[in-house]
Design a protein around this motif. Sequence first.
Motif, PDB file in Angstrom:
ATOM      1  N   LYS A 389     -18.517  47.304   8.927  1.00 35.37           N
ATOM      2  CA  LYS A 389     -18.202  45.996   8.351  1.00 35.37           C
ATOM      3  C   LYS A 389     -16.861  46.054   7.635  1.00 35.37           C
ATOM      4  O   LYS A 389     -16.508  47.064   7.018  1.00 35.37           O
ATOM      5  N   THR A 390     -16.130  44.946   7.697  1.00 39.22           N
ATOM      6  CA  THR A 390     -14.876  44.773   6.970  1.00 39.22           C
ATOM      7  C   THR A 390     -15.076  43.731   5.878  1.00 39.22           C
ATOM      8  O   THR A 390     -15.677  42.674   6.125  1.00 39.22           O
ATOM      9  N   VAL A 391     -14.578  44.039   4.692  1.00 33.24           N
ATOM     10  CA  VAL A 391     -14.702  43.127   3.553  1.00 33.24           C
ATOM     11  C   VAL A 391     -13.308  42.785   3.041  1.00 33.24           C
ATOM     12  O   VAL A 391     -12.551  43.666   2.632  1.00 33.24           O
ATOM     13  N   ARG A 392     -12.976  41.515   3.076  1.00 33.12           N
ATOM     14  CA  ARG A 392     -11.694  41.024   2.575  1.00 33.12           C
ATOM     15  C   ARG A 392     -11.744  40.890   1.056  1.00 33.12           C
ATOM     16  O   ARG A 392     -12.828  40.896   0.457  1.00 33.12           O
ATOM     17  N   PRO A 393     -10.587  40.759   0.395  1.00 32.91           N
ATOM     18  CA  PRO A 393     -10.577  40.590  -1.064  1.00 32.91           C
ATOM     19  C   PRO A 393     -11.467  39.428  -1.500  1.00 32.91           C
ATOM     20  O   PRO A 393     -11.433  38.341  -0.912  1.00 32.91           O
ATOM     21  N   GLY A 394     -12.270  39.691  -2.514  1.00 39.48           N
ATOM     22  CA  GLY A 394     -13.184  38.679  -3.011  1.00 39.48           C
ATOM     23  C   GLY A 394     -14.565  38.740  -2.405  1.00 39.48           C
ATOM     24  O   GLY A 394     -15.507  38.122  -2.928  1.00 39.48           O
ATOM     25  N   GLY A 395     -14.725  39.475  -1.289  1.00 37.30           N
ATOM     26  CA  GLY A 395     -16.031  39.596  -0.660  1.00 37.30           C
ATOM     27  C   GLY A 395     -16.893  40.645  -1.333  1.00 37.30           C
ATOM     28  O   GLY A 395     -16.396  41.517  -2.055  1.00 37.30           O
ATOM     29  N   ALA A 396     -18.196  40.573  -1.099  1.00 36.25           N
ATOM     30  CA  ALA A 396     -19.128  41.529  -1.679  1.00 36.25           C
ATOM     31  C   ALA A 396     -18.968  42.884  -0.997  1.00 36.25           C
ATOM     32  O   ALA A 396     -18.989  42.967   0.235  1.00 36.25           O
ATOM     33  N   ALA A 397     -18.823  43.929  -1.780  1.00 35.02           N
ATOM     34  CA  ALA A 397     -18.619  45.280  -1.248  1.00 35.02           C
ATOM     35  C   ALA A 397     -19.960  45.876  -0.858  1.00 35.02           C
ATOM     36  O   ALA A 397     -20.496  46.771  -1.516  1.00 35.02           O
ATOM     37  N   SER A 398     -20.514  45.374   0.230  1.00 34.46           N
ATOM     38  CA  SER A 398     -21.798  45.858   0.712  1.00 34.46           C
ATOM     39  C   SER A 398     -21.899  45.627   2.206  1.00 34.46           C
ATOM     40  O   SER A 398     -21.218  44.752   2.766  1.00 34.46           O
ATOM     41  N   ALA A 399     -22.759  46.408   2.855  1.00 33.40           N
ATOM     42  CA  ALA A 399     -22.983  46.273   4.290  1.00 33.40           C
ATOM     43  C   ALA A 399     -24.425  46.645   4.582  1.00 33.40           C
ATOM     44  O   ALA A 399     -25.059  47.394   3.828  1.00 33.40           O
ATOM     45  N   VAL A 400     -24.926  46.115   5.685  1.00 30.36           N
ATOM     46  CA  VAL A 400     -26.309  46.367   6.089  1.00 30.36           C
ATOM     47  C   VAL A 400     -26.302  47.089   7.427  1.00 30.36           C
ATOM     48  O   VAL A 400     -25.535  46.746   8.343  1.00 30.36           O
ATOM     49  N   ILE A 401     -27.156  48.099   7.559  1.00 25.52           N
ATOM     50  CA  ILE A 401     -27.348  48.803   8.828  1.00 25.52           C
ATOM     51  C   ILE A 401     -28.839  48.880   9.121  1.00 25.52           C
ATOM     52  O   ILE A 401     -29.670  48.685   8.231  1.00 25.52           O
ATOM     53  N   GLY A 402     -29.187  49.187  10.358  1.00 28.55           N
ATOM     54  CA  GLY A 402     -30.583  49.328  10.749  1.00 28.55           C
ATOM     55  C   GLY A 402     -31.068  48.137  11.532  1.00 28.55           C
ATOM     56  O   GLY A 402     -30.319  47.512  12.283  1.00 28.55           O
ATOM     57  N   GLU A 403     -32.339  47.783  11.346  1.00 24.99           N
ATOM     58  CA  GLU A 403     -32.941  46.651  12.047  1.00 24.99           C
ATOM     59  C   GLU A 403     -33.180  45.536  11.034  1.00 24.99           C
ATOM     60  O   GLU A 403     -34.035  45.652  10.149  1.00 24.99           O
ATOM     61  N   TYR A 404     -32.410  44.481  11.163  1.00 29.01           N
ATOM     62  CA  TYR A 404     -32.446  43.398  10.182  1.00 29.01           C
ATOM     63  C   TYR A 404     -33.017  42.144  10.833  1.00 29.01           C
ATOM     64  O   TYR A 404     -32.675  41.804  11.976  1.00 29.01           O
ATOM     65  N   ALA A 405     -33.883  41.455  10.102  1.00 29.32           N
ATOM     66  CA  ALA A 405     -34.508  40.231  10.607  1.00 29.32           C
ATOM     67  C   ALA A 405     -34.357  39.120   9.593  1.00 29.32           C
ATOM     68  O   ALA A 405     -34.366  39.348   8.383  1.00 29.32           O
ATOM     69  N   VAL A 406     -34.236  37.887  10.094  1.00 30.05           N
ATOM     70  CA  VAL A 406     -34.118  36.725   9.226  1.00 30.05           C
ATOM     71  C   VAL A 406     -34.909  35.576   9.853  1.00 30.05           C
ATOM     72  O   VAL A 406     -34.860  35.353  11.073  1.00 30.05           O
ATOM     73  N   ALA A 407     -35.688  34.878   9.032  1.00 32.05           N
ATOM     74  CA  ALA A 407     -36.458  33.725   9.499  1.00 32.05           C
ATOM     75  C   ALA A 407     -35.605  32.472   9.356  1.00 32.05           C
ATOM     76  O   ALA A 407     -35.024  32.218   8.301  1.00 32.05           O
ATOM     77  N   ARG A 408     -35.532  31.705  10.435  1.00 38.27           N
ATOM     78  CA  ARG A 408     -34.695  30.513  10.404  1.00 38.27           C
ATOM     79  C   ARG A 408     -35.296  29.465  11.346  1.00 38.27           C
ATOM     80  O   ARG A 408     -35.493  29.758  12.540  1.00 38.27           O
TER      81      ARG A 408
END
Length: 448
Positions: A389-408
Amino acid sequence: MHRADVKKQKSGKSFIVLSITIGIALLLGGVLAFTHYGRELELFENSKADTNAFFANRISDPFVNSAADDSPYIPAYGRDDALYYFEAPEGFSIISHSREWNEDMLSLLYDELKQNAHGEEIEKLSEIVVYGHDNNEMNALATYSPGITSASFFINFPAFPSDFSIDFPKFAGIINIYGGDTKTTIESIASSLSHEYGHHFTFYYMFDYEMREQNRLTESTYAELRETRRFNLIGRVEEDADYFMNRFRYLIEIAAEDYVQLMGSPATRNVVDFIDVKQIAEGAQQARDGSGARNAFPQENMMIPLAAEVSGLAEYFYGYIGEQPRVPVEERQDITLDINRHSVQHNLADGPKTFVYYTLTWNTPYQNAIYTISCYDPYDYTGWGLPIKTVRPGGAASAVIGEYAVARGGRVYFANDNVAQGFKAFYVVAQLPDGTYYVSDKLEYNFR
């Protein structure tokens, strides 16, 4: 890349070949014969195959260059059938065998080359050749052929023997760029061009011809600065296969990568914005394949310090052209990484399923820097890793790896980047506004 050989010539096909060209010119009634011999230095793309496969797996709708579907135009390798031609003021030629690289494009390519820091060595360049097709045999993005041109002036004078001559050794080099029919912008070839010119620069100043012949690269000042023994680097090419697989450990390749970091043009520092598995599950798509992007991989060998982090290295490079290196806007500071495991359960059509993912976080000590987190397998490293992941200035310094799911909208969307497997070494690259790269300490994690 990249892309080098310092061993004796072998018979048969070889990844690193001995090329011989002979030209004859008339000078003041005498004969001036030029003999060029050298070996090609390659910037390969095969080391990024795992990265390309990774992108194809983690992105549901990967970017496809439609131009690649057309039958490629494959011209002959000869100079006489070149489609376009540009003569540089310094005396070298820029030749195109691609319909996409006309005179205007070759002029822009020349301007781009001049954006790389240079000195008198630019006058020792012989040719830059752009081929429309890919180099499938060597799977190379670009190659460089170094060598010595021997200029022999034969003097026709009664007091001298008929074959009397005076020989003048002269350094020369050729850069070949491949894939011009699909790489149709300066930005698409800037990094490869700079790397190959880095070979030209370093062989002219740092790895003199006599030293290459004696296989004493490990005795050079550069080898001392790069702590060859500490990092188990290689100064001598003995087997083509080993060079092909382990070129990230060879001094000649590391030096070319250092050149790009310290002296390369602004176009070599273009940023690719990578997205993580969370963003993919939420519907985002990677803009394009960014394997080899320098905001994620400032150099091919990420197991050794970056060029800006080696004391005296920038001064050493710039000293050859009598200039002072640019001073980074900020000094190196510590970046630390943390990793945390999470799990969440969602009800799918076939029942409940638990998704396991990890969050990576880091501090941001540099002002207005662009941060990119990547990883590699330290036990199976062949150059280049996996961008996350790339984070530009002002973005949250975090990234997610693995198997991610979201309900929508009553549905569950999920994606797996296959990163959270086996043993990985994670690192963050900070790209400062002036183009300086700094890298964090590595965070090693075993996903059991």
